[in-house]
Design an enzyme around this catalytic site. Structure first.
Site, short mmCIF file in Angstrom:
data_model
loop_
_atom_site.label_atom_id
_atom_site.label_comp_id
_atom_site.label_asym_id
_atom_site.label_seq_id
_atom_site.Cartn_x
_atom_site.Cartn_y
_atom_site.Cartn_z
N SER A 8 0.84 -1.20 0.00
CA SER A 8 0.00 0.00 0.00
C SER A 8 0.87 1.25 0.00
O SER A 8 1.91 1.31 0.67
CB SER A 8 -0.88 -0.01 1.25
OG SER A 8 -1.42 1.27 1.47
N TYR A 62 -3.05 4.89 -3.65
CA TYR A 62 -4.20 5.78 -3.44
C TYR A 62 -3.87 7.05 -4.19
O TYR A 62 -2.84 7.69 -3.91
CB TYR A 62 -4.37 6.10 -1.95
CG TYR A 62 -5.02 5.01 -1.14
CD1 TYR A 62 -6.20 4.42 -1.54
CD2 TYR A 62 -4.46 4.60 0.07
CE1 TYR A 62 -6.81 3.43 -0.78
CE2 TYR A 62 -5.06 3.62 0.84
CZ TYR A 62 -6.23 3.04 0.41
OH TYR A 62 -6.83 2.07 1.17
N THR A 83 -6.60 1.56 -6.13
CA THR A 83 -7.76 1.20 -5.31
C THR A 83 -8.83 2.25 -5.55
O THR A 83 -8.59 3.46 -5.39
CB THR A 83 -7.37 1.11 -3.82
OG1 THR A 83 -6.49 -0.01 -3.68
CG2 THR A 83 -8.58 0.89 -2.93
N LYS A 136 -8.62 -2.29 -8.12
CA LYS A 136 -9.09 -2.96 -6.89
C LYS A 136 -10.29 -2.22 -6.32
O LYS A 136 -10.20 -1.00 -6.07
CB LYS A 136 -7.95 -2.98 -5.86
CG LYS A 136 -8.33 -3.55 -4.49
CD LYS A 136 -7.11 -3.66 -3.59
CE LYS A 136 -7.44 -4.28 -2.24
NZ LYS A 136 -8.05 -3.35 -1.29
N HIS A 196 -13.01 -3.68 0.16
CA HIS A 196 -12.06 -3.11 1.12
C HIS A 196 -12.21 -3.79 2.49
O HIS A 196 -12.03 -3.18 3.54
CB HIS A 196 -12.31 -1.60 1.25
CG HIS A 196 -11.06 -0.77 1.33
ND1 HIS A 196 -10.61 -0.01 0.31
CD2 HIS A 196 -10.18 -0.56 2.35
CE1 HIS A 196 -9.52 0.65 0.67
NE2 HIS A 196 -9.23 0.31 1.91
C1 FMN Z 1 -5.84 -2.59 8.52
C2 FMN Z 1 -6.21 -2.56 7.07
C3 FMN Z 1 -5.66 -1.59 6.24
C4 FMN Z 1 -5.98 -1.57 4.88
N1 FMN Z 1 -5.36 -0.66 4.06
C5 FMN Z 1 -5.57 -0.73 2.72
C6 FMN Z 1 -4.81 0.08 1.84
O1 FMN Z 1 -3.94 0.85 2.24
N2 FMN Z 1 -5.07 -0.02 0.51
C7 FMN Z 1 -6.05 -0.86 0.00
O2 FMN Z 1 -6.25 -0.93 -1.20
N3 FMN Z 1 -6.76 -1.64 0.84
C8 FMN Z 1 -6.53 -1.62 2.16
N4 FMN Z 1 -7.21 -2.46 3.00
C9 FMN Z 1 -8.15 -3.44 2.42
C10 FMN Z 1 -7.41 -4.74 2.08
O3 FMN Z 1 -6.51 -4.57 1.01
C11 FMN Z 1 -8.40 -5.85 1.67
O4 FMN Z 1 -9.22 -5.37 0.63
C12 FMN Z 1 -9.25 -6.34 2.84
O5 FMN Z 1 -8.55 -6.31 4.04
C13 FMN Z 1 -9.73 -7.76 2.56
O6 FMN Z 1 -10.57 -8.20 3.57
P1 FMN Z 1 -10.08 -9.10 4.82
O7 FMN Z 1 -9.40 -8.17 5.75
O8 FMN Z 1 -11.36 -9.60 5.37
O9 FMN Z 1 -9.16 -10.17 4.29
C14 FMN Z 1 -6.90 -2.50 4.36
C15 FMN Z 1 -7.46 -3.47 5.20
C16 FMN Z 1 -7.11 -3.52 6.53
C17 FMN Z 1 -7.70 -4.61 7.39
#
Ligand code: FMN
Length: 360
Positions: free
Chosen positions: A115, A138, A164, A218, A242
């Site tokens: 990220s 982002y 994203t 995404k 997300h």
């Molecule tokens: C703590 C956290 C931070 C996240 N930060 C980002 C990010 O910076 N960029 C992004 O595209 N998705 C981010 N996500 C979403 C994840 O890439 C992903 O889509 C999501 O966690 C999938 O679901 P799961 O946690 O149930 O496996 C984040 C998710 C979590 C849990």
């Protein structure tokens, strides 16, 4: 759970053991940040619910003595069809942040998505370990700002670039709000918010006209947008909500997958994430037609529990579950899977983030 100084294979004998270990290592703010979702957290629960509403149709009396659970990722061989989903602020969950995650991914043999809001940043993370990697941005600047990231990603061996796109507004994550947890990296976000809100298909077109590094979009959650992505030449359509952290009251990702697979018609790869916690969850997604599955919270939990070795151990346990599932389904490789191995079924418990782990 065994003592922290015992060997990692003894310390963690099941995936669920990472959860209490992570919780005890994290202060309340980062714990809530990792586990929380938007508003009523309905989308978070539906991610699990959608997976729980799929049953298997196993075939038997086939020779299962040799099972291949490896996969290809952007044309390269990987140990599982699983990748680390991008997580911002990993440095608040584990010392070394994204560099530690890179080491765990490399130790096991799966790709990492980094990220743009994660430390120590693009160059340092690439230097930390030799693993397949994708850079997720982002969009918080103009086209020159974006192109600078693309160049840096290419220069440092990233295999693909990801936008994203489910972030036109930043959601209300009430665990963070009520806990007064202000993430340090959110303070810089305000300046770029107008670029993020204004992002449109025009930028996808511009990227594809200008750059040859494969593009992942995404945050696709409908067949309509999947078709638009294909029309714009996107290389990977990444089905995601997300992890239920953006739009509340969305569908679970596994429930969105069939319409996207149908819309894409094989013209792009389809990846998915949202609620994947178990090997059987991964197998369901592949049987529906996904090429890769992202793990978000499971990555954060295993890193918070035991750093890079913890992540590698969690992936080993996930691999064990996947191999058992494939054998019991009667398939020796993912190529043999299809929706014929699945059926709709009512969920047996109320979903929540941890409903995959009955002993908790
Ligand atoms: C703590 C956290 C931070 C996240 N930060 C980002 C990010 O910076 N960029 C992004 O595209 N998705 C981010 N996500 C979403 C994840 O890439 C992903 O889509 C999501 O966690 C999938 O679901 P799961 O946690 O149930 O496996 C984040 C998710 C979590 C849990």
């Amino acid at each position: 759970m065994n003592a922290p100084d015992s060997p990692i294979e003894q310390r963690f004998v099941a995936l669920q053991e990472f959860i209490p270990a992570a919780k005890s290592n994290l202060p309340p703010g980062p714990w809530s940040y990792l586990m929380g979702g938007a508003e009523s957290e309905t989308t978070v629960k539906r991610n699990r619910h959608a997976l729980d509403c799929i049953a298997f149709r196993p075939r038997v009396l086939r020779d299962m003595s040799k099972i291949d659970s490896s996969a290809t990722f952007l044309g390269r061989k990987v140990r599982l069809p699983v990748m680390l989903a991008p997580i911002g602020g990993l440095e608040s969950l584990v010392e070394g942040g994204a560099a530690t995650a890179a080491r765990g991914a490399a130790q096991f043999g799966v790709p990492q998505m980094l990220s743009s809001v994660c430390k120590p940043g693009l160059e340092e993370t690439a230097a930390a370990a030799n693993t397949l990697r994708v850079f997720q941005l982002y969009v918080r600047g103009d086209t020159q700002w974006i192109d600078d990231f693309v160049k840096r990603a290419i220069d440092h061996g990233y295999s693909a670039f990801c936008y994203t796109v489910d972030v036109a507004s930043y959601s209300r994550r009430e665990r963070d709000i009520v806990g007064r947890f202000v993430k340090p990296w959110r303070k810089d976000a305000a300046a770029g918010a107008k670029f993020q809100s204004a992002l449109s298909w025009d930028e996808i077109k511009r990227y594809k006209d200008r750059h040859s590094l494969p593009l992942i979009v995404k945050g696709i959650a409908t067949a309509e947008d999947a078709k638009l992505a294909v029309k714009h030449g996107v290389d990977v359509v990444y089905v995601s909500n997300h992890g239920g952290r953006q739009l509340d009251h969305g569908k679970g990702s596994a429930a969105v997958l069939p319409e996207v697979i149908q819309a894409v018609k094989g013209k792009a790869e389809v990846w998915v994430d949202g609620g994947f916690m178990r090997g059987s969850d991964v197998v369901k997604a592949i049987a529906l037609g996904a090429k890769a599955v992202g793990i978000g919270r499971l990555t954060g939990l295993s890193l918070a529990a035991a750093g890079a070795p913890g992540l590698a151990r969690a992936l080993e346990l996930l691999e064990d579950e996947i191999r058992i599932c494939l054998g019991l389904l009667g398939v020796t490789s993912y190529a043999q899977l299809s929706p014929r191995y699945l059926a709709a079924a009512p969920a047996v418990s109320l979903p929540d983030t941890f409903s995959a782990f009955p002993l908790l």
